[in-house]
Enzyme design. Structure first.
Site, short mmCIF file in Angstrom:
data_model
loop_
_atom_site.label_atom_id
_atom_site.label_comp_id
_atom_site.label_asym_id
_atom_site.label_seq_id
_atom_site.Cartn_x
_atom_site.Cartn_y
_atom_site.Cartn_z
N GLU A 1 -4.81 -6.44 14.91
CA GLU A 1 -4.29 -5.15 14.49
C GLU A 1 -5.41 -4.10 14.54
O GLU A 1 -5.14 -2.91 14.72
CB GLU A 1 -3.71 -5.23 13.06
CG GLU A 1 -2.78 -4.07 12.72
CD GLU A 1 -1.98 -4.29 11.44
OE1 GLU A 1 -0.74 -4.44 11.53
OE2 GLU A 1 -2.58 -4.28 10.35
N ARG B 1 -5.24 -4.38 6.05
CA ARG B 1 -5.82 -5.69 6.41
C ARG B 1 -7.20 -5.91 5.80
O ARG B 1 -7.83 -6.93 6.03
CB ARG B 1 -5.85 -5.85 7.93
CG ARG B 1 -6.48 -4.69 8.69
CD ARG B 1 -6.16 -4.77 10.17
NE ARG B 1 -6.62 -3.60 10.91
CZ ARG B 1 -5.92 -2.48 11.05
NH1 ARG B 1 -4.74 -2.35 10.48
NH2 ARG B 1 -6.39 -1.47 11.77
N LYS C 1 0.84 -1.20 0.00
CA LYS C 1 0.00 0.00 0.00
C LYS C 1 0.88 1.25 0.00
O LYS C 1 0.66 2.17 -0.76
CB LYS C 1 -0.92 -0.03 1.23
CG LYS C 1 -1.83 1.17 1.33
CD LYS C 1 -2.78 1.05 2.51
CE LYS C 1 -3.51 2.38 2.69
NZ LYS C 1 -4.42 2.39 3.82
N GLU D 1 10.45 -4.57 4.64
CA GLU D 1 10.56 -5.97 4.21
C GLU D 1 10.28 -6.10 2.71
O GLU D 1 11.02 -6.75 1.97
CB GLU D 1 9.56 -6.84 4.98
CG GLU D 1 9.84 -6.98 6.46
CD GLU D 1 9.15 -5.92 7.31
OE1 GLU D 1 8.89 -4.81 6.79
OE2 GLU D 1 8.88 -6.20 8.48
#
Ligand code: F6P
Length: 548
Positions: free
Chosen positions: A352, A267, A206, A212
């Site tokens: 989350e 998410r 996003k 990572e």
């Protein structure tokens, strides 16, 4: 401070628990032959059976009163009306627009976002078709046989979970791989044995800044350029992001870049272009079915009365156990190997979103929030942690998920799988009393002393709650329904707790500290004396280990 009406409703629930706490679920069944039927709801062929819970009709009335006290319906209205529900990031949360088949506009700041969604989906479906039919190929002309999605969190868990769940729908000859961890082993092990000339990488992020993902993307890019040359990047990479300027700098061609919008939380992003790998794999038509499943749940969530509203009841049962019974975790056990990653997906969705100790107005929470969500497929879990579910000191409510029929799997196996699922729900609820154990052992011919010794170990307390989700088959539409049910469950819980479910500030501190530590890890001459002593000690010891 929580709303006084909510606190009063919770206090009433607490008093109610004292009143009915001694009732066992099995006794409630015995006293009410219609219980199983009454405490069941349907959404198409999906049955939500919530009869194996420590609840009576009065409990449900109290829970609905709690939802009303928390103005759940009004908050749901605000969510769907694109109000700024994500107040710390000043934006709405509108993943439902991505699966909106109502024909109605969705206005953000007075502008209908649906045309943009349709246009982006058309572009994505066009690309998916080209990859599937071989029109779009690798730099040397080879058809793509392998797709590697590089992303993390919502940019990984969704497509990875769904690709596995829907594996019977994946195009033959196409293999999907998912690289998320910055641990170089993840990329290395994934690329091992892959023919790069027939591999398409999708960089999904996003923000297009996540450490990572960017590290893995750069390493993948280096692999492609070393094997196929710099010019091959255009053929072997596609990207999904809200930050199109950053994607451009990476060198990915505009026609292979798929955007989405900041009102889609990470998410909640599987419904967006983040679903690219999935759409290529299962076809645009099946991806559309998946979206339609989600839309059906939106419709149900918005229109069903609270007491017949599946995500509302899922949420309220969770609150009953978390806030009134003080149960700290919740297990999700799919009796479906292909849903192996579903619990991990739900961990991000739930923990989350609602793993917070501050309410949306900045006040400290006066009550417990999200439980620990965890799980593994059955029957595997039965041979591992079910011991604790049945006889441990903690009570852990369970969601069981199971299909009536398998897709592309042996039906005899499925009969065993299905029976196991039902057996576990019953065993958790029914338990086995000491008297029953003693009678069984005596029937087996054991002596009184042996019975006395063994009996306590063989007692099952029972009265352990669970829900069963039973559906015909796990197809794209059903997966869409399941995900959207849990999304709205999480939303309703956040509404009762007064939480902003759409930010995640708790992930920031670790990221910041990591950036600060990198120079010390990178260069073994850097002076660690000003670091936190514990951290410095570990860095020094690592240096010693490497020095040998
Ligand atoms: O660190 C948490 C998080 O921001 C998640 O919310 C998100 O799904 C994930 O990182 C990946 O973010 P991105 O898609 O921006 O790379």
């Amino acid at each position: 401070m929580a709303d006084t009406e909510v606190m009063a409703a919770l206090a009433a629930l607490e008093a109610h628990r004292v009143e009915i706490g001694h009732h066992r679920i099995a006794d409630l069944f015995a006293a009410d032959p219609g219980r199983a039927q009454r405490l069941s709801l349907y959404l198409g062929d999906l049955l939500f059976d919530y009869s194996r819970h420590r609840i009576t009709d009065a409990t449900l009335a109290h829970l609905i009163a709690l939802a009303r006290a928390a103005h759940v319906e009004e908050q749901r209205g605000a969510l769907f009306a694109a109000e700024c529900v994500n107040n710390t990031e000043h934006r709405p949360a509108l993943h439902m627009a991505l699966r909106n088949f109502s024909g109605k506009p969705v206005l953000v700041d007075g502008r209908d976002v649906m045309p943009d969604i349709f246009a982006m989906r058309d572009k994505l479906y066009g690309f998916a078709r080209q990859v599937r039919d071989g029109t779009f190929r690798g730099a040397t002309g080879k058809i793509f046989t392998d797709i590697v999605n590089i992303g993390i969190g919502g940019s990984d868990l969704g497509p990875a979970m769904a690709a596995r769940a829907l594996s019977p729908f994946v195009k033959k000859g196409l293999k999907l791989h998912f690289v998320s961890n910055v641990d170089g082993a993840d990329l290395a092990d994934t690329l091992e044995g892959l023919d790069l000339a027939s591999t398409l990488f999708i960089i999904s992020s996003k923000t297009f800044t996540t450490q990572e993902t960017m590290t893995n993307a750069q390493s993948a890019r280096a692999r492609i350029t070393s094997v196929l040359g710099e010019a091959a990047v255009g053929n072997h990479f596609a990207a999904v992001s809200t930050k199109l300027d950053l994607v451009g700098k990476f060198g990915i061609r505009e026609e292979r870049v798929f955007g989405f919008w900041d009102w889609v939380g990470g998410r909640y992003s599987l419904w967006s272009s983040i679903g690219l790998a999935l759409a290529i794999a299962i076809s645009p038509e099946h991806f559309d079915d998946f979206l339609r499943g989600g839309h059906e749940v939106d419709d149900h969530f918005c229109t069903a009365p609270l007491h017949e509203n599946i995500p509302v009841l899922m949420a309220l049962l969770g609150i009953w156990y978390r806030n009134v019974w003080d149960f700290g975790s919740h297990a999700v056990i799919p009796y479906d190997q292909r849903l192996a990653r579903f619990p991990a997906y739900l961990q991000q969705l739930d923990m989350e979103s609602n793993g917070k100790s501050v309410a949306r107005n900045g006040a400290s929470m006066a009550m417990a929030t999200a439980p620990v969500i965890w799980g593994e497929p059955g029957t595997n879990g039965q041979h591992a942690f079910f011991q604790l579910l049945h006889q441990g000191t903690d009570v852990i409510p369970v969601d069981f998920l199971v299909a009536a029929e398998p897709i592309a799997a042996d039906s005899h196996h499925h009969q065993m799988l299905f029976s196991n699922c039902l057996a576990q729900a019953e065993a958790l609820m029914r338990g086995r009393s000491r008297t029953e154990v003693q009678a069984l052992l005596s029937k087996q011919g054991l002596k009184q002393t042996a019975i006395a010794e063994l009996a306590p170990h063989k007692v099952f307390p029972g009265n352990r709650p669970s829900s069963v989700f039973l559906y015909h088959r796990l197809d794209p539409r059903m997966l869409g329904r399941l995900i959207a049910l849990y999304e709205h469950k999480v939303f309703v819980q956040s509404a009762v707790w007064g939480i902003n479910a759409f930010d995640q500030w708790g992930v920031e501190l670790g990221k910041e500290l990591c950036s600060g530590l990198m120079p010390f890890v990178d260069d073994d001459q850097t002076d660690t004396s000003r670091l936190d002593p514990g951290t410095a000690g570990l860095i020094e010891y690592r240096r010693k280990l490497i020095a040998g």
